[in-house]
Motif scaffolding. Sequence first.
Motif, PDB file in Angstrom:
ATOM      1  N   LEU A 144     -32.927   5.600 -23.179  1.00 18.90           N
ATOM      2  CA  LEU A 144     -32.110   6.197 -22.114  1.00 18.90           C
ATOM      3  C   LEU A 144     -30.747   6.540 -22.694  1.00 18.90           C
ATOM      4  O   LEU A 144     -30.480   6.265 -23.852  1.00 18.90           O
ATOM      5  N   ASP A 145     -29.845   7.097 -21.862  1.00 20.15           N
ATOM      6  CA  ASP A 145     -28.505   7.279 -22.395  1.00 20.15           C
ATOM      7  C   ASP A 145     -27.932   5.876 -22.653  1.00 20.15           C
ATOM      8  O   ASP A 145     -28.183   4.943 -21.884  1.00 20.15           O
TER       9      ASP A 145
ATOM     10  N   GLU B   2     -27.356   4.712 -34.564  1.00 20.39           N
ATOM     11  CA  GLU B   2     -27.081   6.138 -34.319  1.00 20.39           C
ATOM     12  C   GLU B   2     -25.691   6.268 -33.684  1.00 20.39           C
ATOM     13  O   GLU B   2     -25.259   5.398 -32.917  1.00 20.39           O
ATOM     14  N   SER B   3     -24.965   7.374 -33.980  1.00 26.92           N
ATOM     15  CA  SER B   3     -23.532   7.402 -33.672  1.00 26.92           C
ATOM     16  C   SER B   3     -23.225   7.346 -32.164  1.00 26.92           C
ATOM     17  O   SER B   3     -22.299   6.662 -31.755  1.00 26.92           O
ATOM     18  N   GLU B   4     -24.028   8.039 -31.326  1.00 32.06           N
ATOM     19  CA  GLU B   4     -23.797   7.970 -29.871  1.00 32.06           C
ATOM     20  C   GLU B   4     -24.025   6.542 -29.369  1.00 32.06           C
ATOM     21  O   GLU B   4     -23.312   6.041 -28.492  1.00 32.06           O
ATOM     22  N   THR B   5     -25.056   5.915 -29.922  1.00 32.59           N
ATOM     23  CA  THR B   5     -25.384   4.534 -29.535  1.00 32.59           C
ATOM     24  C   THR B   5     -24.239   3.605 -29.924  1.00 32.59           C
ATOM     25  O   THR B   5     -23.819   2.747 -29.143  1.00 32.59           O
ATOM     26  N   PHE B   6     -23.695   3.826 -31.128  1.00 32.03           N
ATOM     27  CA  PHE B   6     -22.606   2.963 -31.595  1.00 32.03           C
ATOM     28  C   PHE B   6     -21.341   3.176 -30.760  1.00 32.03           C
ATOM     29  O   PHE B   6     -20.650   2.217 -30.385  1.00 32.03           O
ATOM     30  N   ALA B   7     -21.077   4.453 -30.434  1.00 30.32           N
ATOM     31  CA  ALA B   7     -19.898   4.748 -29.605  1.00 30.32           C
ATOM     32  C   ALA B   7     -20.030   4.049 -28.244  1.00 30.32           C
ATOM     33  O   ALA B   7     -19.040   3.550 -27.696  1.00 30.32           O
ATOM     34  N   ALA B   8     -21.256   4.001 -27.722  1.00 33.96           N
ATOM     35  CA  ALA B   8     -21.465   3.344 -26.420  1.00 33.96           C
ATOM     36  C   ALA B   8     -21.250   1.830 -26.529  1.00 33.96           C
ATOM     37  O   ALA B   8     -20.801   1.195 -25.573  1.00 33.96           O
TER      38      ALA B   8
ATOM     39  N   THR C 235     -28.382   1.853 -20.880  1.00 35.62           N
ATOM     40  CA  THR C 235     -29.147   0.779 -21.531  1.00 35.62           C
ATOM     41  C   THR C 235     -28.275  -0.455 -21.769  1.00 35.62           C
ATOM     42  O   THR C 235     -28.705  -1.579 -21.519  1.00 35.62           O
ATOM     43  N   PHE C 236     -27.034  -0.239 -22.221  1.00 32.53           N
ATOM     44  CA  PHE C 236     -26.174  -1.385 -22.543  1.00 32.53           C
ATOM     45  C   PHE C 236     -25.555  -2.014 -21.305  1.00 32.53           C
ATOM     46  O   PHE C 236     -25.309  -3.216 -21.268  1.00 32.53           O
ATOM     47  N   SER C 237     -25.308  -1.179 -20.310  1.00 30.12           N
ATOM     48  CA  SER C 237     -24.747  -1.749 -19.102  1.00 30.12           C
ATOM     49  C   SER C 237     -25.822  -2.559 -18.358  1.00 30.12           C
ATOM     50  O   SER C 237     -25.555  -3.614 -17.799  1.00 30.12           O
ATOM     51  N   ASP C 238     -27.089  -2.095 -18.400  1.00 29.91           N
ATOM     52  CA  ASP C 238     -28.199  -2.843 -17.785  1.00 29.91           C
ATOM     53  C   ASP C 238     -28.335  -4.228 -18.404  1.00 29.91           C
ATOM     54  O   ASP C 238     -28.520  -5.221 -17.709  1.00 29.91           O
ATOM     55  N   ASP C 239     -28.267  -4.291 -19.721  1.00 31.17           N
ATOM     56  CA  ASP C 239     -28.406  -5.572 -20.400  1.00 31.17           C
ATOM     57  C   ASP C 239     -27.484  -5.577 -21.621  1.00 31.17           C
ATOM     58  O   ASP C 239     -27.847  -5.101 -22.695  1.00 31.17           O
TER      59      ASP C 239
END
Length: 402
Positions: A146-147, A174-180, A151-155
């Motif tokens: 997911l975005d 991945e860079s978007e994942t790391f930024a999140a 995903t990170f806010s859920d868990d």
Amino acid sequence: RIGAIADRRGVQAYAIGGFVRDYYLMRPCTDIDIVIVGGGTGGGIAVAEELGREVKSKVNVFRNFGTAMLRVGKWEVEFVGARRESYRADSRKPIVEDGTMEDDQRRRDFTINAMAFGLNADNFGRLVDPFEGMEDMEAQLIRTPLDPDTTFSDDPLRMVRAVRFATQLDFRIESETFAAIRRNRERIKIISRERIAAEVEKIMRSPRPSKGWRLFDESGLLELFFPQLSKLKGVDTVRGRAHKDNFIHTLKVLDNIVPHADNLWLRWAALLHDIGKPRTKAWDERVGWTFHGHEVVGSKMIPGIFREQKLPMDERMKYVQKLVFLHLRPIILSEDEVTDSAVRRLLFEAGDDVEDLMTLCEADITSGNDAKVRRYLANFALVRRKMKEIEEKDHIRNFQPP
Ligand code: CTP
């Protein structure tokens, strides 16, 4: 056998998650997660119970979670009905509904953990991979299906898991994942220390644990869940003489010890060995950077008393490692091994918080086997008894360090 049961019951069965990932990575694996589609949220439990009857194995059912677990030979097999999960911002508990296979894959942490194998006769061994996990495996990337904010806010534990998988598998986040992760880092505060510790332990068991600690630092997670380590960072320079960056030094020590230390506790000791230093680090005109309040008399250095009589709580974490060593000894300590002077030192250094620190250590050891836990508790009891005796014997506050 699971596929045959699913065929008979008119439902679909898939193996998913770590089993599929590790199959392609040729990593050893002993658990299999199974998702059952078409039997409602209790569908996983029903198939598990039928398998349990066939192989005569006891099934542990967790009705609240809609899951069931059983052992078959070396395998630990966990069943769940395919589900869709949604979360409210104020709660960590998801709202769980029946879902399709794709819903179930979407709710998972990373694309490489969302791949599934079909188990029914008509699709046995077929890879089901709607989120391109295989491409990420080839590119060695950790990415969320997911975005990543969702995903990170859920868990929020998944932020730590991202670092864990990147370290274990030597993949890149991945860079978007790391930024999140950077954006959502504060959410880690709602996750229990035990759950974080279980992931961190897997990092410490990796061939190059420093990678995980660097990622924790760069993502901003480190200062939130382990400020004592984060404080080791930075280089002070006085009159052109720089002191080494203790964080970088610590990570070097940690990686260097790995080939020599199967024992996890030695690795922890390497990581913790400098904690607490920054506060006692001082610049001395004659010797340069110095620790422990050494004073210069003539050409000789003699240890003086600690510059700070009462260290703040963070720095006292340093002394937790002493306690850890004390209680991790693989034997029950005898009276004369826990010497008065060792206990005095402990009392002096840890000050009023010594009880808190002991409790912290005790909480840390519950994962061991029973004999180990009994041993630790026996050692703790002995140290506590000595502490009491000593406190009665002298006025600890006037005490000079030995
Ligand atoms: N999972 C998830 N979010 C979590 C934990 C787990 O989405 N916070 C999902 C993932 O699909 C994962 C599966 O549940 O693959 C099983 O989780 P776990 O057993 O913790 O991890 P594995 O992937 O099996 O990896 P390992 O065996 O290394 O722990």
